[in-house]
Write a protein that holds these residues in place. Sequence first.
Motif, PDB file in Angstrom:
ATOM      1  N   GLY A 119      43.371  34.175  13.675  1.00  0.00           N
ATOM      2  CA  GLY A 119      43.299  34.251  15.140  1.00  0.00           C
ATOM      3  C   GLY A 119      43.625  32.915  15.790  1.00  0.00           C
ATOM      4  O   GLY A 119      44.284  32.854  16.837  1.00  0.00           O
ATOM      5  N   ALA A 120      43.165  31.826  15.172  1.00  0.00           N
ATOM      6  CA  ALA A 120      43.420  30.495  15.731  1.00  0.00           C
ATOM      7  C   ALA A 120      44.896  30.153  15.662  1.00  0.00           C
ATOM      8  O   ALA A 120      45.413  29.422  16.504  1.00  0.00           O
ATOM      9  CB  ALA A 120      42.590  29.446  14.999  1.00  0.00           C
ATOM     10  N   ALA A 121      45.573  30.700  14.669  1.00  0.00           N
ATOM     11  CA  ALA A 121      47.014  30.452  14.592  1.00  0.00           C
ATOM     12  C   ALA A 121      47.707  31.053  15.808  1.00  0.00           C
ATOM     13  O   ALA A 121      48.682  30.502  16.314  1.00  0.00           O
ATOM     14  CB  ALA A 121      47.586  31.035  13.303  1.00  0.00           C
ATOM     15  N   LEU A 122      47.182  32.189  16.290  1.00  0.00           N
ATOM     16  CA  LEU A 122      47.746  32.781  17.506  1.00  0.00           C
ATOM     17  C   LEU A 122      47.442  31.892  18.708  1.00  0.00           C
ATOM     18  O   LEU A 122      48.335  31.528  19.476  1.00  0.00           O
ATOM     19  CB  LEU A 122      47.168  34.187  17.717  1.00  0.00           C
ATOM     20  N   LEU A 123      46.169  31.504  18.868  1.00  0.00           N
ATOM     21  CA  LEU A 123      45.773  30.666  20.008  1.00  0.00           C
ATOM     22  C   LEU A 123      46.415  29.284  19.931  1.00  0.00           C
ATOM     23  O   LEU A 123      46.522  28.587  20.931  1.00  0.00           O
ATOM     24  CB  LEU A 123      44.240  30.531  20.058  1.00  0.00           C
ATOM     25  N   GLY A 124      46.842  28.896  18.742  1.00  0.00           N
ATOM     26  CA  GLY A 124      47.508  27.604  18.565  1.00  0.00           C
ATOM     27  C   GLY A 124      48.830  27.521  19.294  1.00  0.00           C
ATOM     28  O   GLY A 124      49.367  26.431  19.479  1.00  0.00           O
ATOM     29  N   ALA A 125      49.356  28.676  19.722  1.00  0.00           N
ATOM     30  CA  ALA A 125      50.592  28.709  20.516  1.00  0.00           C
ATOM     31  C   ALA A 125      51.725  27.948  19.831  1.00  0.00           C
ATOM     32  O   ALA A 125      52.463  27.206  20.467  1.00  0.00           O
ATOM     33  CB  ALA A 125      50.343  28.164  21.924  1.00  0.00           C
TER      34      ALA A 125
END
Lengths: 361, 361
Positions: B15-21
């Motif tokens: 999920g953080a990889a997504l929010l990492g933009a």
Amino acid sequence: MRLIGPKEIEDIALGAALLGAGGGGDPYIGKLMALGAVKECGPVRLIDPDEVPDEQLCMPIAMMGAPTVLNEKAVNGSEYQEIIRMIEDGMDNKVYAIMPIEAGGVNSMLPIVAAARLGLPLVDVDGMGRAFPELQHVTFTIGGMHATPMALVDEKGNTNYMTTITNKWAERIGRVICMECGGSVSIALYTMTGKMMKEFGVHGIVTRSENLGRAIRHIKDCPEGMTPEEYFLDYTGGHYLFKGKISDVLREVRNGFNFGRVKLEGIGAEKGRQAYVEFQNENLCCVVDGQIKATVPDMICLVDTETFIPVPTDALKYGKRVMVVGLECFHLWRTEAGIDLAGPRYFGLETDYIPVEERCK
Amino acid sequence: MRLIGPKEIEDIALGAALLGAGGGGDPYIGKLMALGAVKECGPVRLIDPDEVPDEQLCMPIAMMGAPTVLNEKAVNGSEYQEIIRMIEDGMDNKVYAIMPIEAGGVNSMLPIVAAARLGLPLVDVDGMGRAFPELQHVTFTIGGMHATPMALVDEKGNTNYMTTITNKWAERIGRVICMECGGSVSIALYTMTGKMMKEFGVHGIVTRSENLGRAIRHIKDCPEGMTPEEYFLDYTGGHYLFKGKISDVLREVRNGFNFGRVKLEGIGAEKGRQAYVEFQNENLCCVVDGQIKATVPDMICLVDTETFIPVPTDALKYGKRVMVVGLECFHLWRTEAGIDLAGPRYFGLETDYIPVEERCK
């Protein structure tokens, strides 16, 4: 113990400019700061290395940066309170005395400023007996000492306290911070015990600077039967290398250093001969008609042919007449470890180190 | 309070990889380190912001550097002991909990490593709700907080503790040290009281990452009547921007950042159209057929068209099919101060900020 006031400061600044071997920055700015500090806070107590108890801490103070920048970017005066707080907190110990780390230009003066403003004595010692461009170039590195903890502050108020795995890393990290902060910063490093200071320091260097400065100032009163030049060489223990007129100065500020080369056209007895001196903040080598006459770690000093006042690399100007003099370096620089650390090959010169007195034979 | 173990770590990383933009580094390496740390030291206690007393200190942990370097240059594991010692000594106070400062890639994982190894709880909060390239790009800067004292260590053992006059100076000095130390370093900065953390932090971000990761992992089990893509957009609150095949990737490591641009040739309904996404570590803007579809501070995320797994900027490859999705940023980024700090003009884009949902209308 003796006191360092305005008169002593004038002489120390002048003599240290000679020992600076072209580097260390123009001592003029540093001198003004030192004069201001003793005027405001009273004279500084200069103590012999032996007056420092073995277990007490001595904190060297210096500026790091390109000499051309040092001249334009002074300290704001409150740096030293911040620096000593960081070092004392970090080492969990009080600082007993301030000391210079190099005997060159502005770095002969700033320890006086710090000692005056902090009310601490100044030790008559340094870690080079001259000036060198990089932080690891001190006799204490030869002695196996760590450069860090190092405290670093800029004139804007940014502070930095670092420990590094080697002294070269202190140089590398300190240098990039220095460059980012505008090219010069105030630092304390190699904070050491009295024992270490006595064992590896260059004793009596402040007094030597002062004596050299006084001799230069009174050069016209030289003993009968001697020319001022003879007296200068005799008094400084200098080896004559060349005399000429500056015909070209190549200069570059790169990676936070002043690099360059000054070319000289021979004058007087040297007419028709050519010489050049290369520098990285400090003078690195002197070559006359293609023959190397002196290299680091010996000191290569340019002085005015009339006044014998030292000419730092950042004051080299076309047409100026200078004598090039070689001074023998402190004995620890002539050990294998010393030559590895600050010999000609470290600075990219393709030659072995041969002492200046042998090259001049 | 709840426990974070291997299963949670898998989902948070995804999920953080997504929010990492696009930025924050490939979470794979960070995930392995987090899995190793909880295996060795036991699961981490994740606490809500409200569980931290107002006066207690929270210490954010992160890596600073170019994502391409983060992947090749891991931490050695003992960094966090050194970092917390510096911060606690410098602030003369104990650290109560660890927190992430950004919800992206490796920086979503390293706070878990630190919390596990230091035996401290992790707060379900961050200072971005996404990832950003520079240190001052946090909601706490909007709140007027100082980034420093900042503690910085490299994997070799060099340590650095700094205070700076502005957060931009922390970025500047930290960045040059980071670059000199090989391109990535471990840091703690913005160590703050529980009160400040609660007032300006992005609450629940770790849990949001975990939920997003779980949804992506179970994308094929989406509710009946919805395509995986519809479910993905619905679940993430994402705005569809483009779908295409990567036709070119321009990449440059400069000043310690990954700069670049990825070009996309439309596929499916987008056939014949073209788009590009510019990035500085993170994706900065998405332009479709010459029209800006989204800019920072909104998140621009590239995901695989089949698996919906986020594709960070350092994993962009020719031929890969991606969907570009815009996610609305945390509300503080949409204030004037937020847009000044991390809006399109800060990153050199010649456009005002218009929220992604308006641009997509």
